[in-house]
Each structure stands twice: as structure tokens, then as C-alpha cells.
Scaffold this motif. Structure first.
Motif, short mmCIF file in Angstrom:
data_model
loop_
_atom_site.label_atom_id
_atom_site.label_comp_id
_atom_site.label_asym_id
_atom_site.label_seq_id
_atom_site.Cartn_x
_atom_site.Cartn_y
_atom_site.Cartn_z
N TYR A 86 -16.33 2.59 30.00
CA TYR A 86 -16.27 3.97 29.55
C TYR A 86 -16.63 4.98 30.63
O TYR A 86 -16.21 6.14 30.55
CB TYR A 86 -17.19 4.18 28.33
N ASP A 87 -17.42 4.57 31.65
CA ASP A 87 -17.78 5.51 32.70
C ASP A 87 -16.85 5.42 33.91
O ASP A 87 -17.08 6.05 34.92
CB ASP A 87 -19.23 5.30 33.14
N SER A 88 -15.81 4.62 33.80
CA SER A 88 -14.87 4.48 34.92
C SER A 88 -13.44 4.26 34.43
O SER A 88 -12.72 3.41 34.93
CB SER A 88 -15.29 3.30 35.81
N CYS A 89 -13.05 5.03 33.40
CA CYS A 89 -11.68 4.94 32.91
C CYS A 89 -11.13 6.36 32.76
O CYS A 89 -11.87 7.31 32.58
CB CYS A 89 -11.61 4.19 31.58
N ALA A 90 -9.82 6.48 32.84
CA ALA A 90 -9.17 7.79 32.83
C ALA A 90 -8.36 7.99 31.55
O ALA A 90 -7.92 7.02 30.92
CB ALA A 90 -8.25 7.93 34.04
N ASP A 91 -8.17 9.25 31.17
CA ASP A 91 -7.30 9.56 30.04
C ASP A 91 -5.88 9.08 30.33
O ASP A 91 -5.48 8.97 31.50
CB ASP A 91 -7.28 11.07 29.79
N PHE A 92 -5.12 8.85 29.28
CA PHE A 92 -3.71 8.51 29.45
C PHE A 92 -2.93 9.76 29.85
O PHE A 92 -3.11 10.84 29.26
CB PHE A 92 -3.12 7.91 28.18
N GLU A 144 0.74 -9.27 30.12
CA GLU A 144 0.98 -8.91 28.74
C GLU A 144 -0.29 -8.35 28.11
O GLU A 144 -1.40 -8.58 28.61
CB GLU A 144 1.46 -10.14 27.97
N PRO A 145 -0.17 -7.62 27.01
CA PRO A 145 -1.36 -7.08 26.34
C PRO A 145 -2.38 -8.17 26.04
O PRO A 145 -2.04 -9.29 25.69
CB PRO A 145 -0.80 -6.48 25.04
N THR A 146 -3.67 -7.83 26.19
CA THR A 146 -4.75 -8.78 25.99
C THR A 146 -4.90 -9.17 24.53
O THR A 146 -5.25 -10.29 24.21
CB THR A 146 -6.07 -8.19 26.52
N GLY A 166 -6.37 3.34 14.46
CA GLY A 166 -7.34 2.28 14.69
C GLY A 166 -6.74 1.01 15.25
O GLY A 166 -7.45 0.03 15.46
N ASN A 167 -5.43 1.00 15.51
CA ASN A 167 -4.80 -0.18 16.09
C ASN A 167 -5.33 -0.42 17.51
O ASN A 167 -5.42 0.52 18.31
CB ASN A 167 -3.28 -0.01 16.14
N ILE A 168 -5.67 -1.67 17.81
CA ILE A 168 -6.16 -2.03 19.13
C ILE A 168 -4.97 -2.27 20.05
O ILE A 168 -4.13 -3.14 19.81
CB ILE A 168 -7.04 -3.28 19.07
N TYR A 225 -9.87 -2.75 39.87
CA TYR A 225 -9.26 -1.55 39.30
C TYR A 225 -7.90 -1.93 38.75
O TYR A 225 -7.14 -2.66 39.38
CB TYR A 225 -9.10 -0.46 40.37
N SER A 226 -7.60 -1.44 37.55
CA SER A 226 -6.35 -1.79 36.89
C SER A 226 -5.62 -0.55 36.42
O SER A 226 -6.25 0.46 36.08
CB SER A 226 -6.61 -2.70 35.69
N ILE A 227 -4.30 -0.63 36.39
CA ILE A 227 -3.44 0.42 35.84
C ILE A 227 -2.78 -0.16 34.60
O ILE A 227 -2.19 -1.24 34.64
CB ILE A 227 -2.38 0.86 36.87
N ILE A 228 -2.88 0.57 33.49
CA ILE A 228 -2.43 0.06 32.20
C ILE A 228 -1.44 1.04 31.58
O ILE A 228 -1.54 2.26 31.79
CB ILE A 228 -3.64 -0.14 31.25
N ASP A 229 -0.46 0.53 30.82
CA ASP A 229 0.48 1.42 30.14
C ASP A 229 0.09 1.55 28.67
O ASP A 229 -0.89 0.97 28.21
CB ASP A 229 1.93 0.95 30.31
N LYS A 230 0.85 2.31 27.90
CA LYS A 230 0.51 2.61 26.51
C LYS A 230 0.77 1.43 25.58
O LYS A 230 0.39 1.47 24.41
CB LYS A 230 1.28 3.84 26.03
N GLU A 231 1.37 0.37 26.09
CA GLU A 231 1.57 -0.84 25.30
C GLU A 231 0.45 -1.85 25.51
O GLU A 231 0.44 -2.91 24.90
CB GLU A 231 2.92 -1.49 25.66
N GLY A 232 -0.49 -1.52 26.39
CA GLY A 232 -1.59 -2.42 26.67
C GLY A 232 -1.30 -3.42 27.77
O GLY A 232 -2.03 -4.39 27.94
N LYS A 233 -0.25 -3.19 28.53
CA LYS A 233 0.12 -4.10 29.61
C LYS A 233 -0.50 -3.64 30.92
O LYS A 233 -0.42 -2.47 31.28
CB LYS A 233 1.64 -4.17 29.75
#
Length: 422
Positions: A90-96, A37-39, A79-81, A109-117
Motif C-alpha cells: 500500500y505504501d509503494s503502489c500507484a493508481d491505475f 496470468e492473474p494471480t 468487490g471482485n478481486i 517492481y511490477s507493472i500490472i494491467d486492469k485484468e490482473g496480469k
């Protein structure tokens, strides 16, 4: 004592019954998901009008990675987190893209969705055993694995989806290949192909599950085209092709050509000239290349010709969707100017001086817009491709701001802070 033993046996029987019933609901062999779940709660918010970040990235699909106070965060334009990491990534993350992003957080290494999961996370990486994501495209994450064990020390390259399931077979690679794979930048080329942009002849084909090395013609020096390019624009693979620079010994010469990453075939060779200092009159801008003022697409077709300021052009931009591109030129006094042209080679406004002796104006270009600010000033002006002012940012927080970090259609990033246009 007997009563106690009977009671314990009854409780144990009940627990075992419940456990067996739960297991029965999970079919044998069904993979388990490690999605989390989102952090952070979605109601947490940052004030982007006042927050200055250590690092602020462009928004992609409405979300951006920012870094502050030792951790990195995904935010939206309000500005929503959306997600917050415990570490700087920041030096090892990719654009959505396609609704997902990936990043390296500490060793994992993690894969994340637009909901923060967190949809998938690699197991804790060590020097002996690891799984590292290298690039993403069309639902596939190019991944390198290292597995050790009894009489086992194996590196393999393959692809997984956002849930960690294999989409491209993992093929064993040699330790020498592994060093090159880890030290190089990989990019998705379309058509199910990933390319090593530092060694363009090395390709991974998702559909075939194969690692390809096209380096067969020893008479040619294959190289990723690396002439002077503007901003962050570099050769962009598309539809399984990308621009390369070819140096031939027999007959001796240098050419630019479109390279088919699956078949290894080289397209039409385009020659270019060198100036008196040996600098090539050629550059690549995404899927376009320009040689001696002529712009070509990956099919080798000429799409525009710009003959203006021959011998004075020091930088060029790619053509935007509106069909305009910038030229950076230098006069006999060493001053630098900027103007825009269309595909007919026509100049759209008189060149604007961007270096003036003691004062150096910095520029940041995005499509049909460019930003200018003079040394000693805290005002940034945004111009369109006709040289008309379209936005102005007054009272920039960074005193004597000398550059704009990034420019987009509705905002600029200056000194780690977002400035949205009204």
C-alpha cells in the motif's frame, strides 16, 4: 544391450527434432515476455459492505488497492478481486492510469494491467544490482538502474514501457545524483517530462533521453513551493510547467512563478505579502496558485479574485470544474468556519462552523462536496458547494468517528471501509 542403445538413440533424435522445430518458430533476437496470468480467479469477491481494511485507497479507473491480513489486493467497486499480492504494497503502489498500475512487491517492481496480469517485473533487486520504477506518465515508466561487474559500477536513469522496453535512453548519473533521485518524489509533468518535485530544477526528458539540472543561477534559491496546502493538493505539473518559489538575494525578494521544465525559463514573477507572523499569503492548488486572494493559472493569467475575509483565511481550495472553491476562515474567538465561493468572488452560503469548543467537526473535501462529522457522533453528512445536504451516512461502524479518510463522487472511505452513496 544393442537394442536398448538403439531405442535410446531413437528417442533422443525425436526429442531433438521437436525442440529444433519449436526454436524455429521463434525468430532470433525476438524478446521474450515475462507477462503472467492473474494471480487469483476473477470469481473471488469481497463484501465491501462489511469488510474493514487496514488500508483502503481511492478508486482509479474503477479499481483500488486495499490491504488486509498481511497482503494487498486490487478490487473493483463490486468487490471482485482482480489481483492479490503476497505482501503489503500500500505504501509503494500507484493508481491505475491508462489501464496500468505499478507497485513494489518485496524487492521487485511490477507493472500490472486492469485484468490482473503482470506485464513486466524487474529482476530480483539487490544492493549491487537493481531496477526501480519511480513514476509513470503517457506510457513511460521513469526507471533507475544500477549495474555492477568487472570495473563497472554504473547508475543510469531512463524510461521503459509497460513491457519493459526502453522508451527513453538510459543516461549515466553520478552517485550523488542517485541519492537525490532515490530519496525524492518524482512526478510526470506532461510533454514527455518527469520532474523531481523536491528539487524542481532536476528533470528527465523522455524524448531526448537526457537528465537535466537547471540549477545554474546561483543568485536564486530554487525551491518547490511548499506553503500550507489543503488535503493532498500540491503543485501539479502540466504541459511541461509547474509553480516554483523563487528567493532572490539581489534584489532581495520572494516570488512565485511558472517554471518551464524543458527550457529552464521562468515565467511572470508574482509577488505576495507576509502577515505579521511572517506567513505567506500564497498557496498552490494543482495547476493554480493564489497570492493575496488572486488566483493565477500557469500562464500567469488572473482567473479569479476573492477579497472576502482578508486576514482571516487560513486555507483555500482549488477551483473545481464547476467553478467553485472553498475557504476556511477563523474568527476572533479562534473558531474555524468553512464556505464556498465562485470565480466572481461571491460567497455561496453562510460560513459553517467546523470547530465548536468541546466538539471538533472534521471535514474532508472533494471538488464540490465536503463531508462533516462531529466528535462523539457516528453520522457523516455530505454537503454540496451551496451548503446543502446531499448524502448522509448513518451508523458508521467506527464508534465516535472523527474523520473521513477520503471522499469521492459516489463513496466515502471511513476507518478503512467503503461507504457507497445510494
Amino acid at each position: 544391450m544393442k537394442t536398448t542403445n538403439k531405442l535410446f538413440a531413437l528417442i533422443l533424435a525425436v526429442v531433438m527434432t521437436v525442440s529444433l522445430a519449436a526454436c524455429a518458430k521463434q525468430p532470433a533476437g525476438t524478446p521474450t515476455s515475462n507477462a503472467q496470468e492473474p494471480t487469483v480467479a476473477s470469481d473471488k469477491k469481497l463484501d465491501l459492505a462489511t469488510t474493514e481494511f487496514e488500508n483502503a485507497s481511492r478508486f482509479s479507473e474503477g479499481l483500488a488497492w486495499v490491504t488486509n491480513l498481511g497482503s494487498s489486493t486490487v478490487i473493483d467497486k463490486e468487490g471482485n478481486i482482480i489481483y492479490q499480492s503476497e505482501f503489503k504494497v500500500y505504501d509503494s503502489c500507484a493508481d491505475f492510469k491508462d489501464g496500468v498500475s505499478w507497485f513494489q512487491d518485496n524487492n521487485d517492481y511490477s507493472i500490472i494491467d486492469k485484468e490482473g496480469k503482470i506485464l513486466y517485473q524487474t529482476k530480483s533487486n539487490t544492493e549491487e544490482d537493481f531496477e526501480r520504477i519511480l513514476a509513470y506518465g503517457d506510457g513511460n515508466f521513469l526507471t533507475l538502474r544500477h549495474s555492477t561487474g568487472f570495473n563497472k559500477d554504473e547508475y543510469s536513469l531512463g524510461a521503459i514501457d509497460k513491457d519493459g522496453k526502453e522508451t527513453g535512453a538510459f543516461q549515466t548519473v553520478t552517485p550523488d545524483d542517485t541519492n537525490g533521485i532515490l530519496q525524492s518524489k518524482w512526478s510526470y509533468a506532461g510533454d514527455g517530462l518527469f520532474v523531481n518535485v523536491d528539487e524542481v530544477y532536476k528533470v528527465y526528458d523522455v524524448s531526448a533521453g537526457t537528465y537535466i539540472d537547471h540549477r545554474q543561477d546561483k543568485n536564486q534559491n530554487w525551491d518547490f513551493l511548499n506553503f500550507r496546502n489543503s488535503n493532498d493538493i500540491k503543485p501539479t505539473p502540466q504541459n511541461g510547467k509547474m509553480w516554483i518559489l523563487i528567493s532572490e538575494d539581489s534584489p532581495k525578494g520572494q516570488y512565485i512563478a511558472a517554471f518551464d521544465l524543458r527550457s529552464g525559463e521562468v515565467g511572470k514573477k508574482i509577488s505576495f505579502s507576509l502577515d505579521e507572523k511572517g506567513k505567506a499569503s500564497a498557496a498552490v492548488f494543482g495547476t493554480l496558485c493564489v497570492c493575496d486572494g488572486v488566483y493565477y493559472d500557469l500562464s500567469g493569467e488572473e482567473i479569479a479574485k476573492v477579497n472576502l475575509y482578508q486576514g482571516q483565511v487560513i486555507d483555500r481550495g482549488k477551483f473545481s470544474e464547476a467553478g467553485t472553491a472553498y475557504l476556511e476562515i477563523q474568527d476572533s474567538n479562534g473558531d474555524t468556519y468553512l464556505t464556498y465561493v465562485n470565480k466572481s468572488g461571491e460567497q455561496l452560503f453562510d460560513p459553517m462552523k467546523i470547530t465548536t469548543g468541546k466538539f471538533e467537526a472534521q471535514n474532508c473535501i472533494h471538488g464540490d462536496q465536503f463531508a462533516m462529522t462531529e466528535k462523539g457522533s457516528n453520522t457523516v453528512i455530505i454537503y454540496d458547494s451551496n451548503g446543502k445536504e446531499v448524502h448522509r451516512i448513518d451508523n458508521v461502524d467506527n464508534a465516535n468517528v472523527r474523520s473521513v479518510d477520503a471522499l469521492d463522487n459516489d463513496y466515502a472511505i471511513i476507518g478503512g471501509k467503503y461507504y457507497f452513496f445510494q
